[in-house]
Design an enzyme around this catalytic site. Sequence first.
Site, PDB file in Angstrom:
ATOM      1  N   HIS A  18       0.823  -1.210   0.000  1.00  0.00           N
ATOM      2  CA  HIS A  18       0.000   0.000   0.000  1.00  0.00           C
ATOM      3  C   HIS A  18       0.860   1.264   0.000  1.00  0.00           C
ATOM      4  CE1 HIS A  18      -3.436  -2.674   1.590  1.00  0.00           C
ATOM      5  NE2 HIS A  18      -3.520  -2.526   0.285  1.00  0.00           N
ATOM      6  N   HIS A  41      -8.706  -8.236  -7.743  1.00  0.00           N
ATOM      7  CA  HIS A  41      -8.963  -9.125  -6.590  1.00  0.00           C
ATOM      8  C   HIS A  41      -9.166  -8.232  -5.366  1.00  0.00           C
ATOM      9  CE1 HIS A  41      -6.694 -11.681  -9.423  1.00  0.00           C
ATOM     10  NE2 HIS A  41      -7.212 -12.744  -8.824  1.00  0.00           N
ATOM     11  N   SER A  97      -6.902  -2.359  -0.496  1.00  0.00           N
ATOM     12  CA  SER A  97      -6.568  -1.548  -1.664  1.00  0.00           C
ATOM     13  C   SER A  97      -7.759  -0.758  -2.204  1.00  0.00           C
ATOM     14  CB  SER A  97      -5.981  -2.434  -2.763  1.00  0.00           C
ATOM     15  OG  SER A  97      -4.784  -3.042  -2.331  1.00  0.00           O
ATOM     16  N   GLU A 115     -14.461  -8.507  -7.205  1.00  0.00           N
ATOM     17  CA  GLU A 115     -14.264  -9.551  -6.191  1.00  0.00           C
ATOM     18  C   GLU A 115     -15.192 -10.717  -6.516  1.00  0.00           C
ATOM     19  OE1 GLU A 115     -13.307 -12.142  -3.752  1.00  0.00           O
ATOM     20  OE2 GLU A 115     -12.100 -10.297  -3.770  1.00  0.00           O
ATOM     21  N   ASP A 139     -14.808 -13.361 -12.739  1.00  0.00           N
ATOM     22  CA  ASP A 139     -13.480 -13.961 -12.733  1.00  0.00           C
ATOM     23  C   ASP A 139     -12.453 -12.847 -12.930  1.00  0.00           C
ATOM     24  OD1 ASP A 139     -11.622 -16.462 -13.163  1.00  0.00           O
ATOM     25  OD2 ASP A 139     -11.166 -15.075 -14.795  1.00  0.00           O
ATOM     26  N   ALA A 140     -11.445 -12.823 -12.081  1.00  0.00           N
ATOM     27  CA  ALA A 140     -10.502 -11.700 -12.080  1.00  0.00           C
ATOM     28  C   ALA A 140      -9.758 -11.565 -13.399  1.00  0.00           C
ATOM     29  CB  ALA A 140      -9.514 -11.872 -10.928  1.00  0.00           C
ATOM     30  N   ASP A 160      -3.958  -8.820  -7.302  1.00  0.00           N
ATOM     31  CA  ASP A 160      -3.566  -9.241  -5.948  1.00  0.00           C
ATOM     32  C   ASP A 160      -4.250 -10.560  -5.613  1.00  0.00           C
ATOM     33  OD1 ASP A 160      -2.813  -9.395  -3.322  1.00  0.00           O
ATOM     34  OD2 ASP A 160      -3.805  -7.550  -2.680  1.00  0.00           O
TER      35      ASP A 160
END
Length: 276
Positions: A18, A41, A97, A115, A139-140, A160
């Site tokens: 971060h 994510h 994030s 997400e 789906d990411a 992530d």
Amino acid sequence: MNYRHSFHAGNSADVVKHSLLIALVRSLQQKPGALTLIDTHAGCGLYDLGGEEAGRTGEAMQGVLRAFSDPNPLLNDYRAAVQAVNAGAEPRLYPGSPQILAQLLRPQDVLILNEKHPEDARALRKVMRGTSAAVHERDAYELWLAMVPPRTARGVVVVDPPYEQPDERARVTASLAAAHRKWAHGVTVIWYPLKDRAMHQRWKGQLRRLGIPKFLCIEHWLYDADQPGIYNGAGLYIVNQPYAFTQALPALLEALRATLAPEGHRGEITTDWLGD
């Protein structure tokens, strides 16, 4: 390796990730043009450091709480982002994030969050209520490729994953290659946990062979020698980082290393260029 974020919120990896994410976005915002910020994510967005899951690991003691006890001014921006979601002097909540990116938004900027986990997606929508963020439940990797290039000329994709699946690194590699073909000048940030150096050297070799220019690898090793079978630290791959970010990086990395080094260890944060 299961890296469900609620168990690890506020740990040393979060402090590094971060801190660097804030510095990266702020360096891009030195130009007035709009940015699209995409988090593939996103997780829950906000975490209770006193909750059962975070309390079970206690990792925040060696992460965010160390950062709050260190007066180094180079960590002021990070501390301010955490303090923004807390009422007291000591943090009880930790912003993921999505929350940190939302704090950085200018009126012209766009925030897209994703997400896949239904429970976490519901929590994320609740946390982000009142912001301009768009929240997806997809789906990411599908979302990553669908969202680039964004409508704005510039943007950042933050990837992530929890690294629960054995093919996670292969999916990251393939998706990065495809995304770069679609959006060669886009900024990408990929987080990953470190367990042993040999495995990560192999992955770095695979990524190097993609031939992506301006490809930076930053690795934070907590211990002076590998601790087999346990979490040893975390890394970030950054594609197309701006010049202002690169110039400020050495001093920030040294501040983070000194703050987060476990007792009896010096720790190490390395940088490696995977492309020209």
